[in-house]
Design a protein around this motif. Structure first.
Motif, PDB file in Angstrom:
ATOM      1  N   ASP A 179       0.857  -1.179   0.000  1.00 44.36           N
ATOM      2  CA  ASP A 179       0.000   0.000   0.000  1.00 44.36           C
ATOM      3  C   ASP A 179       0.900   1.238   0.000  1.00 44.36           C
ATOM      4  O   ASP A 179       1.563   1.543   0.995  1.00 44.36           O
ATOM      5  CB  ASP A 179      -0.872  -0.042   1.266  1.00 44.36           C
ATOM      6  N   ARG A 182       0.701   4.180   2.811  1.00 45.87           N
ATOM      7  CA  ARG A 182       0.903   3.965   4.244  1.00 45.87           C
ATOM      8  C   ARG A 182       2.333   3.537   4.546  1.00 45.87           C
ATOM      9  O   ARG A 182       2.568   2.600   5.299  1.00 45.87           O
ATOM     10  CB  ARG A 182      -0.043   2.879   4.740  1.00 45.87           C
ATOM     11  N   ILE A 184       5.891   3.941   6.243  1.00 48.69           N
ATOM     12  CA  ILE A 184       6.495   4.581   7.411  1.00 48.69           C
ATOM     13  C   ILE A 184       7.974   4.262   7.452  1.00 48.69           C
ATOM     14  O   ILE A 184       8.374   3.109   7.291  1.00 48.69           O
ATOM     15  CB  ILE A 184       5.793   4.127   8.710  1.00 48.69           C
ATOM     16  N   TYR A 257       8.235   0.256   7.447  1.00 53.97           N
ATOM     17  CA  TYR A 257       6.994  -0.495   7.625  1.00 53.97           C
ATOM     18  C   TYR A 257       6.113  -0.281   6.394  1.00 53.97           C
ATOM     19  O   TYR A 257       5.886   0.871   5.996  1.00 53.97           O
ATOM     20  CB  TYR A 257       6.237   0.008   8.858  1.00 53.97           C
ATOM     21  N   GLU A 259       2.413  -2.025   4.394  1.00 53.23           N
ATOM     22  CA  GLU A 259       1.346  -3.037   4.419  1.00 53.23           C
ATOM     23  C   GLU A 259       1.316  -3.789   3.104  1.00 53.23           C
ATOM     24  O   GLU A 259       1.191  -3.170   2.033  1.00 53.23           O
ATOM     25  CB  GLU A 259      -0.005  -2.346   4.598  1.00 53.23           C
ATOM     26  N   HIS A 306      11.588  -8.761   7.825  1.00 48.79           N
ATOM     27  CA  HIS A 306      10.924  -9.388   8.975  1.00 48.79           C
ATOM     28  C   HIS A 306       9.413  -9.352   8.790  1.00 48.79           C
ATOM     29  O   HIS A 306       8.867  -8.434   8.177  1.00 48.79           O
ATOM     30  CB  HIS A 306      11.272  -8.640  10.272  1.00 48.79           C
ATOM     31  N   ARG A 307       8.773 -10.327   9.388  1.00 48.77           N
ATOM     32  CA  ARG A 307       7.302 -10.343   9.530  1.00 48.77           C
ATOM     33  C   ARG A 307       6.978 -10.684  10.981  1.00 48.77           C
ATOM     34  O   ARG A 307       7.707 -11.436  11.619  1.00 48.77           O
ATOM     35  CB  ARG A 307       6.678 -11.432   8.625  1.00 48.77           C
ATOM     36  N   GLN A 308       5.882 -10.143  11.494  1.00 52.18           N
ATOM     37  CA  GLN A 308       5.446 -10.503  12.846  1.00 52.18           C
ATOM     38  C   GLN A 308       4.188 -11.369  12.755  1.00 52.18           C
ATOM     39  O   GLN A 308       3.457 -11.308  11.765  1.00 52.18           O
ATOM     40  CB  GLN A 308       5.218  -9.244  13.691  1.00 52.18           C
ATOM     41  N   GLU A 310       0.610 -12.918  12.695  1.00 53.21           N
ATOM     42  CA  GLU A 310      -0.735 -12.366  12.439  1.00 53.21           C
ATOM     43  C   GLU A 310      -0.709 -10.925  11.960  1.00 53.21           C
ATOM     44  O   GLU A 310      -1.513 -10.103  12.387  1.00 53.21           O
ATOM     45  CB  GLU A 310      -1.577 -12.403  13.721  1.00 53.21           C
ATOM     46  N   VAL A 313       2.067  -6.587   7.840  1.00 50.95           N
ATOM     47  CA  VAL A 313       3.080  -5.545   7.688  1.00 50.95           C
ATOM     48  C   VAL A 313       4.430  -6.197   7.381  1.00 50.95           C
ATOM     49  O   VAL A 313       4.827  -7.128   8.077  1.00 50.95           O
ATOM     50  CB  VAL A 313       3.183  -4.698   8.978  1.00 50.95           C
ATOM     51  N   ILE A 315       8.382  -5.624   7.402  1.00 50.14           N
ATOM     52  CA  ILE A 315       9.364  -4.754   8.057  1.00 50.14           C
ATOM     53  C   ILE A 315      10.689  -4.927   7.334  1.00 50.14           C
ATOM     54  O   ILE A 315      11.166  -6.051   7.161  1.00 50.14           O
ATOM     55  CB  ILE A 315       9.528  -5.140   9.549  1.00 50.14           C
TER      56      ILE A 315
END
Lengths: 354, 354, 354, 354
Positions: A179, A182, A184, A257, A259, A306-308, A310, A313, A315
């Protein structure tokens, strides 16, 4: 002491540096003195003309006999290529004169980075008085613009934050995976990014053992980054960019960051293939934690993903040395490209650790 | 040297500390030795029983004659209140025994912070063996839970990152002003947060003059922060949290990003009124840049708000001292509340600058 | 935020500070705001009159509403005691006027430290224009001159290095145990000793991650130290003094070398008895290694003794916080003595560690 | 990322490194990877065999594919030269075996530095089990022993402090200008000198923002320095040596004090001529203030002289990078001499500043 000159193969390329008394200037001198294909012929300083360079910068004692000279277009125009390591506004004045004399320029300052002169004026508080030079300037991020850089007469060397942030976002944007409204970028820099002026704010006693954001309501690198990301995305992006000051000398880390528009398993592969042939971008294994010290004094940008749990986003962590890949090293990389030298000449530098 | 004991008005309150050899432990001792209403009666250490506290911590020479003792429930239960400054898992075992004997507890560790025992187990790798204590534990963020803390027998002192992040997001979430699914917390901590174990990773030579993210794929404070924010929002939130390591000893800065659901002119007023009566939260003027050094050694959280041009993202900057408001200071604040003492007793500390 | 004012028992003593914008100034303000017996009434600054003190020094936000005012003898003379935290030359002018009005003064600068006006002029490059004030000034090292300080109208607060060096050498010299012609003081200071001016030399990027000697051919504290040691020895001493700059904010360590005239077994006992009743001198066990952090933010001087095999050299290690026992703390100690307050009032400070 | 291998002219010289996981080890690898005449064939580690070197040391990612291997005399003996970067005692065992197989050795540890085996045992707490190797070992300070190093089979690379201290004192002692019984060396080192073990004492939180002496009652480098100075003086010297820990990563500064036997005008000229042909010793102008950062990452030792008014003490300031001229760089310099390569090969390194 016996002088340790770099072993220069052929002294064909003469280099000038305008504004050699800042941190970008001394780093440029360090890199060029060790470069096998060039000779630093002129280093200017309005305020310190006559002073030996090695007297101001004690690391250079024994490696150069150069003295600072007053900036002089005639003398500079005898160089094959001139670097500007000056506050904004200086290159604006002198660059057109040098171009007119056929001297090629890499500007490490901000004067030719923003294509929209009006936008530039708004952020930098000056009218842009060199629209023609601006029109021909090439934005010197080799990973985006290598071909144009080759034949450029004027290269606008990217800012330090813009280098770290753009290299981290580019693969995502060029593939349209995220996206674009959005984005950051939370970026952190060592204090050398603030320059070598004698300001209270940059005293060791003011910035050591402390951490803070600055420019959080809008920093000059914001429009530069947006411009590059929008080009990559093919449309204007929405970006929030907050820089921070780290109590250390060198290094930038950017935590990015974005999405994901849809889930994607091959982000790592995307990054690896995007930078496959880039000599100065290291895509680390997924989940790695790049440290700024791993690139200190080197021209590398190291990146990891990186992913966290659930979360949609993605990273991106991106580190560079703000004075090398973020300034002087990238300028030398651009010079190498412009002059047809091996792109890594003089830049095969391993960070010293610890 | 003449001993400089704190001038204690009445030695009515006896305090025990379990696990006094870490950085949270020594900070707790420093604060309590200067507290006018309490007496530190016991400081335990399994490994260093018999060692004078001031021998391990040279700042305490001349201020205490205490020696570490082996942890012993009987001795601890004679205290009015016991702090646990232990790795997770330790309080789990001992706290039920102390509660059974009527001793109140503030746990600075993580054992009672997460209400969902299964979730806790997943992140901390242990079964949660004290479900009854967990059920009665009060999460010790006074700005949220002051009333419950007053009468609590067991207070779970918040983590350092959770304190900085929650205090920054709370006003926005409690008023329903932002998109709760797109919260981002980019947080940075000094190295003392990593504890006092002799690990290569925390040597000065490994972390000084460098900056890096860590735990970027998921850090243990993520579920704790999510729990608190979800309570405030009234529904589960979506949060990305990335911590970073700053080359300094103390301090946490959190840069928080949230999307405003609709534009709002009175964010600053909202924050100011939300924290109007809080002795330890300082809402700075809009656009301020809080520095961690401004709260070093003090129990304050300083917060400021930012907006960038053409953006609906609100940026919150929040700073604390990770060892004070992020650990020992907040624990003393909780103790004061539990014991009916003035909430600021022993905590009127001005950061030393520079 | 609710203001955390120090709980002041009786607001009887009004204090003025001339030159409150330096590091000594802000430390003095921090100490006095927490002092139970005094009120800071005036803080002057020529350049920043009108600026809130807490705006310049963010650690003070919430603790004071004072603004800097232009220096004005009339306003200052209404104070019971005035501190000067000014560059040399300023107190020289104003102090006689204040003394004439009956206001007592503690000068933290160098103007009244050297008894020989001509010697002072040589090192400080100014004529000494206040000979009468100089004649009555008492050198404010309480461990030497407590009685005289009590009734002094003007106290010359010692320099930072002189405090650390004299406290280390005094017992040896006063007992005549060492060769007074071969004293060596190798001293090291954090950067805050260099002040808060915006000088390139004190930027984080210039002094961090580096170490150097300075003033090695002669530093202004040399004659001050020699004066104090000669008084203690009863005859002029021969001293070599080399200061060094440590990449940290606060702290001084002095390593002192002296040749024993004859071997002596009881050096440790001598030091312990010499400082037996001193509240701010901690003689550590023989062979200890005092760290500057153990006194950071506190008014203590910690001292230890060493001998090496087959050597008649006694080594004394002495550490202080240059801004506390080396400046503002000692000034408050002198104030306490002058005003008949408990000597340790407001100075029961434990260093925060880490 | 494309690999940036050093451009190696001829891969004739194969190098082994025993103990590559410490700071001296990684610095040696960095220097040798960039050296034009050698190839690192083996790097051993007992504990980390199998681990890629670039995984442990992130600065090396992209520059080497080497993995640590278990130490094996057979494999090492196939190298032309082997470096030992091991704790004392390790080389003692393995070196005789390698010498027997004709492999030349540079030991960066302490096992062969002290000629008197009994003295060595007293300071290092082990019996010296390789008396024959010790007998043939050459002390690898090129400025003293260049000729002997050329043909040596075993070179004992000097300690870091001994390098800085000896280079500072040598000209004075070899000319007999100072009282050899009253030498004082007050030396300061960055924390990397303490190694890469996970010890609490070397955590950032323990050593940052603090300064202290250590080993003040006798440090292992004392007998090594005394041995070298006594050789230069032609008789046993009396030396007091106190090392200190500086809160920085790299660098040693030594401040040396000696009493002139008679006044001398030509000390500066003496030093300049003494080191006239030395590629790695820079005698700065009289009264200069060498900074450790000016040699960081480089193999230089910079030296300057000072005198104070009315004093017969000569002060010598000497700075090196403890990991380069104080360890790995000097080892490479010794290797170059042993192998008949240009002495500066791979060592033309300019310190990066800032």
């Amino acid at each position: 002491m016996v002088r340790h000159l770099a072993e220069v193969s052929k002294l064909v390329v003469k280099i000038g540096i305008v504004g050699g008394t800042g941190y970008t200037g001394v780093e440029l001198i360090r890199l060029l003195l060790a470069h096998p294909e060039v000779e630093v012929a002129v280093v200017t300083s309005r305020g310190d003309a006559g002073v030996p360079v090695a007297e101001m910068f004690p690391n250079l004692r024994g490696f150069t006999d150069l003295c600072f000279s007053a900036p002089d277009v005639e003398a500079l125009s005898k160089c094959d290529l001139v670097f500007f390591a000056t506050p904004h506004g200086v290159a604006l004045e002198m660059v057109p004169q040098l171009l007119a004399k056929g001297t090629r320029v890499v500007d490490l300052g901000a004067d030719f980075r923003i294509r929209d002169a009006e936008l530039w004026s708004r952020w930098y508080g000056l009218p842009h008085t060199a629209p023609e030079a601006l029109a021909e300037a090439v934005y010197g991020l080799p990973e985006m613009n290598r071909t144009a850089i080759k034949s450029a007469r004027l290269v606008a060397n990217p800012g330090c934050y813009p280098t770290a942030v753009q290299l981290g976002f580019l693969p995502l944007l060029s593939k349209g995976l995220v996206d674009t409204q959005r984005l950051i970028a939370d970026a952190k820099s060592g204090v050398s990014g603030a320059g070598r002026q004698g300001k209270v704010a940059n005293l060791l006693c003011e910035v050591s053992e402390s951490f803070k954001a600055y420019g959080a309501s809008g920093h000059r690198h914001l429009p530069e980054i947006k411009q590059g990301l929008s080009l990559a995305a093919g449309a204007p992006v929405g970006l929030t960019f907050v820089p921070h000051l780290v109590p250390m000398i060198r290094g930038i880390e950017a935590t990015l960051y974005a999405e994901l528009k849809q889930d994607s398993d091959d982000l790592q592969a995307l990054f690896e293939s995007f930078y496959e042939n880039e000599p100065f971008v290291d895509v680390m294994p997924f989940g790695s934690l790049p440290e700024t010290r791993s690139v200190r004094g080197s021209n590398l940008c190291r990146i990891s993903l990186h992913r966290q749990p659930e979360s949609n986003v993605v990273i991106v962590l991106s580190v560079i040395d703000n004075l090398v890949k973020g300034a002087a090293g990238q300028a030398v990389q651009n010079m190498n490209i412009m002059l047809g030298l091996p792109e890594t000449a003089g830049l095969n530098l391993i960070a010293a650790l610890p």
